[in-house]
Scaffold this active site. Sequence first.
Site, short mmCIF file in Angstrom:
data_model
loop_
_atom_site.label_atom_id
_atom_site.label_comp_id
_atom_site.label_asym_id
_atom_site.label_seq_id
_atom_site.Cartn_x
_atom_site.Cartn_y
_atom_site.Cartn_z
N HIS A 17 0.84 -1.21 0.00
CA HIS A 17 0.00 0.00 0.00
C HIS A 17 0.87 1.25 0.00
CE1 HIS A 17 -3.08 -2.71 2.20
NE2 HIS A 17 -3.53 -2.52 0.97
N LYS A 41 -15.52 -8.77 2.98
CA LYS A 41 -14.43 -9.18 3.89
C LYS A 41 -14.80 -8.86 5.33
CE LYS A 41 -10.71 -8.05 0.59
NZ LYS A 41 -9.64 -7.06 0.32
N ARG A 90 -1.32 -6.05 -8.61
CA ARG A 90 -0.20 -6.99 -8.46
C ARG A 90 -0.25 -8.10 -9.50
NH1 ARG A 90 -2.20 -7.61 -2.42
NH2 ARG A 90 -4.01 -7.77 -3.78
N SER A 127 -2.62 -8.02 2.23
CA SER A 127 -3.02 -8.03 3.64
C SER A 127 -3.48 -9.42 4.07
CB SER A 127 -4.16 -7.03 3.87
OG SER A 127 -3.71 -5.71 3.61
O1 PNS Z 1 -8.72 -3.30 -0.09
P1 PNS Z 1 -10.00 -3.74 -0.75
O2 PNS Z 1 -10.80 -4.63 0.18
O3 PNS Z 1 -9.77 -4.36 -2.11
O4 PNS Z 1 -10.85 -2.40 -1.01
C1 PNS Z 1 -12.17 -2.46 -1.54
C2 PNS Z 1 -12.90 -1.16 -1.20
C3 PNS Z 1 -12.99 -0.99 0.32
C4 PNS Z 1 -12.17 0.01 -1.80
C5 PNS Z 1 -14.35 -1.26 -1.82
O5 PNS Z 1 -15.03 -2.36 -1.26
C6 PNS Z 1 -15.16 0.02 -1.61
O6 PNS Z 1 -15.00 0.95 -2.37
N1 PNS Z 1 -16.00 0.06 -0.53
C7 PNS Z 1 -16.78 1.25 -0.20
C8 PNS Z 1 -18.27 1.07 -0.61
C9 PNS Z 1 -18.42 1.29 -2.12
O7 PNS Z 1 -18.21 2.37 -2.64
N2 PNS Z 1 -18.82 0.21 -2.81
C10 PNS Z 1 -18.96 0.21 -4.27
C11 PNS Z 1 -17.65 -0.18 -4.93
S1 PNS Z 1 -17.77 -0.20 -6.70
#
Ligand code: PNS
Length: 162
Positions: A17, A41, A90, A127
């Site tokens: 990150h 998650k 990645r 992670s």
């Molecule tokens: O590190 P991650 O788990 O890949 O991140 C995913 C994350 C948290 C960025 C995504 O789930 C997110 O944007 N969550 C906020 C709610 C939202 O906007 N959902 C629509 C995503 S298209």
Amino acid sequence: MRIAVCPGSFDPVTLGHLDVVGRATALADEVVLAVATNVGKKPLLDRGLRVALARDAVAHLPQVRVEPVDGLLVDFCRRIGATMLVKGLRSGADHDAETPMALMNRHLTGIETVFLPADPSVAHIASSLVKDVARHGGRIEDLVPPGVADAVRAALAGEGTR
Ligand code: PNS
């Protein structure tokens, strides 16, 4: 002023990150590391701790701040006037997972996502793998910023007593 948002669960923040966030500072005047919720998650670390660890990790980067985000990421971006999302890739699997989110976010408000290829030195760090290595007693100090390894182990120990 160009504001970029680096979103994620950051459960926990890793050197991968930090690579992306550091490189995003070349693309924007300000970078916001957005600690959001991924409904797919169940986090090990509570959000306050994820935010605190991320803040410590970027304390040396004056252009970067860390914010918790509730609700839709694009609404947060609109609120703070962000003009782009920045995410690291990645692998092909990351590409497959990230592309629908990038297109959905663009559909919702028009915001674009910039993908940065992970630096090979950190491309193996996720992670989920950090937690798995720690859960099985492996060394994670060289995968995460200082202080994070102890926090992960403490959370895992607490999990064991639940
Ligand atoms: O590190 P991650 O788990 O890949 O991140 C995913 C994350 C948290 C960025 C995504 O789930 C997110 O944007 N969550 C906020 C709610 C939202 O906007 N959902 C629509 C995503 S298209």
